[in-house]
Design a protein around this motif. Sequence first.
Motif, PDB file in Angstrom:
ATOM      1  N   TYR A  78      -6.524  -1.121  33.540  1.00  0.00           N
ATOM      2  CA  TYR A  78      -7.648  -1.434  34.434  1.00  0.00           C
ATOM      3  C   TYR A  78      -8.541  -2.545  33.901  1.00  0.00           C
ATOM      4  CZ  TYR A  78      -6.374   2.855  36.859  1.00  0.00           C
ATOM      5  OH  TYR A  78      -5.686   3.826  37.556  1.00  0.00           O
ATOM      6  N   ALA A  82      -5.499  -6.169  34.139  1.00  0.00           N
ATOM      7  CA  ALA A  82      -5.788  -5.839  35.537  1.00  0.00           C
ATOM      8  C   ALA A  82      -5.342  -6.940  36.502  1.00  0.00           C
ATOM      9  CB  ALA A  82      -7.277  -5.570  35.709  1.00  0.00           C
ATOM     10  N   ARG A  83      -5.463  -8.193  36.091  1.00  0.00           N
ATOM     11  CA  ARG A  83      -5.119  -9.317  36.978  1.00  0.00           C
ATOM     12  C   ARG A  83      -3.914 -10.097  36.470  1.00  0.00           C
ATOM     13  NH1 ARG A  83     -11.151 -11.830  38.405  1.00  0.00           N
ATOM     14  NH2 ARG A  83     -12.062  -9.860  39.217  1.00  0.00           N
ATOM     15  N   SER A  84      -3.150  -9.494  35.610  1.00  0.00           N
ATOM     16  CA  SER A  84      -2.024 -10.204  35.001  1.00  0.00           C
ATOM     17  C   SER A  84      -0.773 -10.195  35.868  1.00  0.00           C
ATOM     18  CB  SER A  84      -1.686  -9.563  33.647  1.00  0.00           C
ATOM     19  OG  SER A  84      -1.200  -8.246  33.841  1.00  0.00           O
ATOM     20  N   GLY A  85      -0.703  -9.267  36.807  1.00  0.00           N
ATOM     21  CA  GLY A  85       0.491  -9.130  37.620  1.00  0.00           C
ATOM     22  C   GLY A  85       1.557  -8.276  36.965  1.00  0.00           C
TER      23      GLY A  85
END
Length: 215
Positions: A78, A82-85
């Motif tokens: 989280y 979280a935004r790494s894919g």
Amino acid sequence: MELIYNIFIKDGAWLTILNGLWATVQISALSLLLGTILGALICFFRVGKIKPLKIFAQVYIAIVRGAPVLMLLMLLFYGVFARSGFSPIAVAVITFSLHTAAHVAELLRSALMAIDKGQVEAARTLGFSKFQAFKLVTLPQIFKIAKPVYQSTIINLIQWTSVVGYVTITDLTRVINNIAARTMQPMITIIGGMIIYLALSYIVQGIFHLTEDKK
């Protein structure tokens, strides 16, 4: 028997359980492989003479071993990734690899410290190079000393993976929980799940038993 059939077999429940079991085994196996490699590297840093690396290894082991694995998993899933894919399973493998590495590094260091240095010195006086002395004298003893604790580490790793449902992974524990909620038979379902985890533990023990020196 009808109740067991309705819980674990009916409407493809057994396939769902197998899929959850595969997720558990997949995460455990990959984490063990990567964690062991990383743990050996951290152990090398820990016992080495390069002070910054030595301090890094000490801090890493202290923090990761002391942190609850669920909190580490949630932090990475989280927060960090979280935004790494990255897929949830990939993040889980990273988490448990990092966690396992800390334990493996410490058990390898403990095994290394338990070896009599005089044996290595004797090998050196007989003309062995440092690498030969490590390969022929130190390494086999490290394996022998660390083996029981490493077996426990693998079993613990399998148990640790039971928390991956918190990051949306449908592992064995989550499947068992879903089936228990659907069938309204939590006791029987959970006992069935525990038996599967116990079976995995005994498989690990069996593998180690087969690799024991019979002499």
